[in-house]
Structure formats: structure tokens, C-alpha cells
Design a protein around this motif. Structure first.
Motif, mmCIF file in Angstrom:
data_model
loop_
_atom_site.group_PDB
_atom_site.id
_atom_site.type_symbol
_atom_site.label_atom_id
_atom_site.label_comp_id
_atom_site.label_asym_id
_atom_site.label_seq_id
_atom_site.Cartn_x
_atom_site.Cartn_y
_atom_site.Cartn_z
ATOM 1 N N ILE A 192 48.875 45.836 43.453
ATOM 2 C CA ILE A 192 49.370 46.236 42.130
ATOM 3 C C ILE A 192 48.222 46.225 41.125
ATOM 4 O O ILE A 192 48.066 47.148 40.324
ATOM 5 C CB ILE A 192 50.506 45.302 41.680
ATOM 6 C CG1 ILE A 192 51.681 45.413 42.656
ATOM 7 C CG2 ILE A 192 50.953 45.593 40.266
ATOM 8 C CD1 ILE A 192 52.700 44.315 42.516
ATOM 9 N N PHE A 193 47.417 45.194 41.171
ATOM 10 C CA PHE A 193 46.280 45.076 40.269
ATOM 11 C C PHE A 193 45.292 46.215 40.505
ATOM 12 O O PHE A 193 44.802 46.835 39.550
ATOM 13 C CB PHE A 193 45.612 43.715 40.478
ATOM 14 C CG PHE A 193 44.501 43.431 39.526
ATOM 15 C CD1 PHE A 193 44.756 43.097 38.213
ATOM 16 C CD2 PHE A 193 43.183 43.492 39.945
ATOM 17 C CE1 PHE A 193 43.727 42.831 37.330
ATOM 18 C CE2 PHE A 193 42.151 43.229 39.070
ATOM 19 C CZ PHE A 193 42.427 42.900 37.765
ATOM 20 N N LEU A 194 45.001 46.510 41.777
ATOM 21 C CA LEU A 194 44.076 47.594 42.093
ATOM 22 C C LEU A 194 44.611 48.941 41.642
ATOM 23 O O LEU A 194 43.854 49.800 41.191
ATOM 24 C CB LEU A 194 43.794 47.636 43.592
ATOM 25 C CG LEU A 194 42.798 46.625 44.112
ATOM 26 C CD1 LEU A 194 42.785 46.618 45.629
ATOM 27 C CD2 LEU A 194 41.412 46.902 43.568
ATOM 28 N N VAL B 167 36.153 30.539 45.531
ATOM 29 C CA VAL B 167 35.058 31.239 44.852
ATOM 30 C C VAL B 167 35.089 32.728 45.200
ATOM 31 O O VAL B 167 34.896 33.579 44.326
ATOM 32 C CB VAL B 167 33.697 30.609 45.218
ATOM 33 C CG1 VAL B 167 32.531 31.490 44.809
ATOM 34 C CG2 VAL B 167 33.568 29.233 44.582
ATOM 35 N N MET B 168 35.362 33.048 46.460
ATOM 36 C CA MET B 168 35.469 34.459 46.852
ATOM 37 C C MET B 168 36.607 35.137 46.090
ATOM 38 O O MET B 168 36.464 36.259 45.613
ATOM 39 C CB MET B 168 35.728 34.579 48.355
ATOM 40 C CG MET B 168 34.548 34.246 49.220
ATOM 41 S SD MET B 168 33.287 35.505 49.146
ATOM 42 C CE MET B 168 34.172 36.889 49.839
ATOM 43 N N TYR C 99 37.212 38.640 39.147
ATOM 44 C CA TYR C 99 36.296 38.865 38.031
ATOM 45 C C TYR C 99 35.759 40.299 38.052
ATOM 46 O O TYR C 99 35.768 41.000 37.029
ATOM 47 C CB TYR C 99 35.145 37.859 38.087
ATOM 48 C CG TYR C 99 34.102 38.093 37.026
ATOM 49 C CD1 TYR C 99 34.334 37.707 35.706
ATOM 50 C CD2 TYR C 99 32.896 38.709 37.327
ATOM 51 C CE1 TYR C 99 33.386 37.939 34.722
ATOM 52 C CE2 TYR C 99 31.943 38.936 36.352
ATOM 53 C CZ TYR C 99 32.198 38.544 35.051
ATOM 54 O OH TYR C 99 31.253 38.771 34.086
ATOM 55 N N VAL C 100 35.286 40.743 39.219
ATOM 56 C CA VAL C 100 34.724 42.087 39.317
ATOM 57 C C VAL C 100 35.794 43.141 39.032
ATOM 58 O O VAL C 100 35.563 44.093 38.273
ATOM 59 C CB VAL C 100 34.090 42.307 40.703
ATOM 60 C CG1 VAL C 100 33.752 43.771 40.933
ATOM 61 C CG2 VAL C 100 32.845 41.453 40.853
ATOM 62 N N ARG D 212 38.525 47.060 35.382
ATOM 63 C CA ARG D 212 39.758 47.394 34.653
ATOM 64 C C ARG D 212 39.484 47.490 33.153
ATOM 65 O O ARG D 212 39.931 48.413 32.485
ATOM 66 C CB ARG D 212 40.819 46.339 34.929
ATOM 67 C CG ARG D 212 42.131 46.599 34.233
ATOM 68 C CD ARG D 212 43.158 45.557 34.670
ATOM 69 N NE ARG D 212 44.352 45.703 33.892
ATOM 70 C CZ ARG D 212 44.656 44.962 32.839
ATOM 71 N NH1 ARG D 212 43.845 44.010 32.441
ATOM 72 N NH2 ARG D 212 45.766 45.169 32.176
ATOM 73 N N ARG D 213 38.740 46.525 32.612
ATOM 74 C CA ARG D 213 38.418 46.546 31.176
ATOM 75 C C ARG D 213 37.613 47.776 30.805
ATOM 76 O O ARG D 213 37.839 48.383 29.760
ATOM 77 C CB ARG D 213 37.627 45.294 30.794
ATOM 78 C CG ARG D 213 38.487 44.159 30.417
ATOM 79 C CD ARG D 213 37.682 43.152 29.641
ATOM 80 N NE ARG D 213 38.027 41.829 30.110
ATOM 81 C CZ ARG D 213 37.272 40.771 29.967
ATOM 82 N NH1 ARG D 213 36.099 40.882 29.393
ATOM 83 N NH2 ARG D 213 37.662 39.607 30.393
#
Length: 136
Positions: free
Chosen positions: A32-34, A97-98, A104-105, A110-111
Motif C-alpha cells: 500500500i505504501f509503495l 535497521v534494515m 526512510y528511503v 514519497r515526499r
């Protein structure tokens, strides 16, 4: 059975299980995010999601395999739990962390997409609209 071998078996079972669980969770919820990041392109979102999952498996399972060897022999039950807690704790930290790195990336992408969408006016800037008649 040697306790070191038991530690290896338990470590591998738990680490691989955690890696598979996290990858599936990220894959199902990340789709969904992608899709939002990629402006609703479902096919591209599915392809990127699949590639991210494959990369996630390769990096994490590679780390689990490299981190298998223990420098200290496991002599008793206490040593077994201590060795497992250190190894599994590090694996959990690497998985976290992964995950945070991926989020983050993708959030940066998206931003950037949202900022690009805001730079375009809602109508063509070269279009001319005449004056509206009085009373309308």
C-alpha cells in the motif's frame, strides 16, 4: 548432542523464522505504501515490493549465515541461553535497521513526489478565462 550444535540449530530456526515473518509482514503491508509512493502504479508497486523482499532475504539470511559461528564453546545450559540471546539480539537489531532504512528511503521518495505534485498549478497557466458576467 553437543550444546554448541543445539545452539546453532535453535539460532538458525529462530533467525530464519523471524526473517521470513518480517519479510512477509513488510511485503503485505508495504504494498500500500509503495503504491502511494509510485503514484498508484500497482504493477510497478508489486514489482518493486518483490525486489525489496528478495533483497531483504538475501541480506538478512546472508548475515544470519555469516554470524552462525561462535567463538566461545557452549558448555552448559546457561551458556546456551547467553549465546542465543546475543546472536538473536543482533539479528533482531539488523532486521530492525534494515526495515527502518527501507522505510526512510521510501518516505524520501514519497515526499519528493508530493513536492513535485504541488509545484504544478491545478489549471494550465497559459489558459485565459474571461471575466464572469455580473449576477452569475
Amino acid at each position: 548432542m553437543d550444546l554448541s550444535v543445539l545452539a546453532y540449530v535453535v539460532y538458525l530456526v529462530i533467525s530464519i523464522g523471524l526473517t521470513v515473518w518480517v519479510a512477509r509482514t513488510l511485503s503485505s503491508n508495504g504494498r500500500i505504501f509503495l503504491s502511494d509512493v509510485l503514484h498508484g502504479d500497482e504493477k510497478l508497486a508489486d514489482a518493486v515490493n518483490h525486489l525489496l523482499v528478495v533483497g531483504f532475504y538475501l541480506v538478512n539470511l546472508g548475515f544470519v549465515a555469516l554470524y552462525l559461528k561462535s567463538a566461545d564453546p557452549v558448555d552448559n545450559t546457561r551458556g546456551l541461553f547467553e549465546a542465543l540471546s546475543v546472536k538473536l539480539g543482533v539479528v533482531l537489531l539488523v532486521l530492525g535497521v534494515m526495515h527502518l532504512g527501507n522505510v526512510y528511503v521510501l518516505n524520501r521518495i514519497r515526499r519528493r513526489g508530493l513536492l513535485e505534485r504541488e509545484q504544478f498549478p491545478p489549471v494550465d497557466s497559459d489558459g485565459w478565462t474571461g471575466p464572469t458576467p455580473a449576477g452569475v
